[in-house]
Design an enzyme around this catalytic site. Structure first.
Site, mmCIF file in Angstrom:
data_model
loop_
_atom_site.group_PDB
_atom_site.id
_atom_site.type_symbol
_atom_site.label_atom_id
_atom_site.label_comp_id
_atom_site.label_asym_id
_atom_site.label_seq_id
_atom_site.Cartn_x
_atom_site.Cartn_y
_atom_site.Cartn_z
ATOM 1 C CG HIS A 152 -0.373 0.210 2.535
ATOM 2 N ND1 HIS A 152 -0.238 -0.793 3.453
ATOM 3 C CD2 HIS A 152 0.131 1.315 3.126
ATOM 4 C CE1 HIS A 152 0.305 -0.313 4.557
ATOM 5 N NE2 HIS A 152 0.548 0.964 4.379
ATOM 6 C CG ASP A 182 -0.088 -4.073 2.697
ATOM 7 O OD1 ASP A 182 0.083 -3.519 1.594
ATOM 8 O OD2 ASP A 182 -0.148 -3.456 3.770
ATOM 9 N N GLY A 253 3.558 6.579 8.659
ATOM 10 C CA GLY A 253 4.882 6.580 8.046
ATOM 11 C C GLY A 253 5.724 5.388 8.441
ATOM 12 C CB SER A 255 3.185 1.643 6.245
ATOM 13 O OG SER A 255 1.935 1.530 6.857
#
Length: 512
Positions: A152, A182, A253, A255
């Protein structure tokens, strides 16, 4: 009510000035005097030897700090910055907007589980054709520039830049992505000596220390610490959810950033948090290292993912279903329907079978089966233990490749228990009802107050068999229910065909 709610109603605490503080401790009847040296300072007298030994042992087991670990791993962690044209309909941006544009997100799926994108959207919602920038985190896994981040973070990215720990900025390309887990693999070219980290070979234990490193709010490399809170978490985010839960704070941030064990190995990739308010509340979720290793290896080799395919539609084994099948535990995955031409169908697996293990490892539920099979390569030979009509049956088959339009369906059918004394159904032979086919008995009406309504029956459903025996008329249904009652069963298993699928329902039997 949670702790935060309770706190708001507590009376204010009263704090004493240090100079007025005096302490007196009593441990197992042993008094220990405390000598007040000055304002706020004290020194215990006559400290028992066993207490000193206990404190020394505790100190030896507790890390004195994470400085050495952070110095070792932080150079491998990067900031990932992307540019996206909003015409690309980037899902990360739209989800970020849905969360950030309205402070009251009661209807948003991100009201509870929130991706941390860190996308900056000036002046509310973006205008058409606007170039949007976003920041996430990642980490190098090889000296030649391969790095892991979240799907993502880079989804529909027009360009990707990474900033290393020393501030150097590099251009990166997306090698491959896997939306289902993901994960994404990116590559920085032109250098062969990047600092890098490795994935852990063993899963962490609940309670183990964990250190998360990332780029929250675009501040640059930031470190937080906590423990592993749980494993195997399913948050309903995807078909293969198997998250490691940690309490190390992770924020917007973070991720794609790594979570490390005390040996400096990556135990997970920071991906989602539980966030009623949008900020960290100490419940974060990481993609486990074992999953990341398998996915990243395929992305590096092929640029895309292929998964093993069994070809069954499955549902969880509820307590009622287990009872109706004579199973001691509600475990395994029940086959609703093997797909035509699938490996399962060719191996003789039938509707109503329960897959209890794969290669000798017990299957917990339908989602566990989906995850296990998906992590295997097409062409892998597997041995399944199957409960077929009440008897154990070993099945050996070769997995196919999951077609793009076939995904493991591990959805759980919610079923309500009932103590009703009748089914609450009106039935007719399927052959007597136009469009119902020739097999089974069709439901012509449903009593909204009856147990059948509680278990999801609707007009037009067709009951194909009861207790493993085909039914063709109302007498067959009555006979099957009487037989199950005589056998002392509390519920009976029915195979039901709806408009577009078949499923199994464990119906409670009449009492008395």
């Amino acid at each position: 009510m949670d702790d935060q709610s309770n706190t708001s109603h507590r009376a204010p605490r009263k704090f004493l000035e240090p100079r007025r503080l005096a302490l007196l401790a009593s441990v197992a009847g042993l008094s220990m005097a405390v000598l007040v040296i000055g304002p706020g300072a004290y020194r215990p007298l006559n400290l028992p030897a066993w207490t000193a030994s206990a404190q020394a042992a505790e100190t030896a087991q507790t890390p004195q700090g994470f400085g050495d670990l952070v110095a070792k791993v932080k150079p491998a962690v990067i900031s990932v910055r992307v540019k996206i044209d909003d015409d690309g309909q980037n899902t990360a941006v739209s989800e970020r907007d849905s969360q950030g544009s309205d402070p009251d997100q009661s209807g948003s799926p991100f009201d509870q589980f929130s991706r941390q994108f860190g996308f900056g959207v000036p002046n509310g919602m973006p205008h058409r054709h606007q170039i949007i920038t976003g920041e996430g985190s990642g980490f190098f896994i090889s000296p030649d520039g391969y790095a892991v981040t979240n799907y993502h973070v880079v989804d529909h990215a027009e360009s990707v830049q990474v900033t290393a720990d020393d501030g150097t900025i590099y251009t990166a390309k997306v090698v491959g992505t896997d939306p289902k887990t993901d994960l994404a693999l990116i590559k920085v070219d032109g250098k062969k000596d990047f600092s890098y980290v490795k994935f852990a070979d063993q899963p962490p234990r609940i309670g183990d220390w964990v250190v998360a490193v990332g780029n929250p709010f675009g501040l640059g490399g930031t470190v937080t610490a906590g423990i592993v809170s749980a494993r195997g978490r399913d948050i309903g985010d995807g078909p293969y959810d198997d998250y490691v839960q940690i309490d190390a704070p992770i924020n917007k941030g973070n991720s794609g950033g790594p979570a490390f064990d005390m040996n400096g190995n990556v135990i997970g990739v920071n991906t989602a948090i539980f966030s009623p308010s949008g900020g960290s509340v100490g419940i974060g979720f990481d993609i486990p290292a074992a999953t990341a290793k398998l996915v990243v290896a395929q992305l590096k080799d092929k640029g895309y993912i292929t998964r093993g395919w069994l070809g069954v539609q499955v549902q969880p084994v509820t307590a009622d279903i287990a009872d109706s099948l004579g199973m001691k535990q509600a475990r395994g995955a029940m086959v609703d329907n093997p797909q035509d031409g699938s490996p399962a169908a060719k191996a003789g697996i039938e509707a109503g079978d329960v897959i209890t293990s794969v290669n000798g490892t017990a299957v917990k539920d339908s989602r566990d089966l989906a995850r296990t099979i998906s992590m295997m390569a097409p062409g892998t030979q597997v041995k399944l233990d199957v409960l077929h009509k009440g008897e154990a049956k070993p099945v050996t088959l070769t997995l196919g490749e999951m077609p793009n339009d076939h995904q493991a369906n591990a959805g759980e059918t919610q079923q309500k228990s009932s103590a009703g004394t009748h089914l609450g159904l009106s039935l007719a032979p399927a052959g007597d009802v136009e469009g119902a086919g020739q097999k089974g008995v069709v439901v012509t009406s449903v009593d909204p107050e009856g147990p059948a309504a509680d278990h999801g029956f609707q007009t037009g459903d067709v009951i194909l068999n009861i207790g493993g025996k085909a039914v063709a008329n109302v007498d067959d249904v009555r006979s099957a229910l009487t037989e199950a009652n005589a056998a002392g069963k509390h519920s009976v298993l029915m195979q039901v065909k709806t408009a577009d699928a078949t499923r199994f329902v464990a119906m409670p039997l009449a009492k008395g």
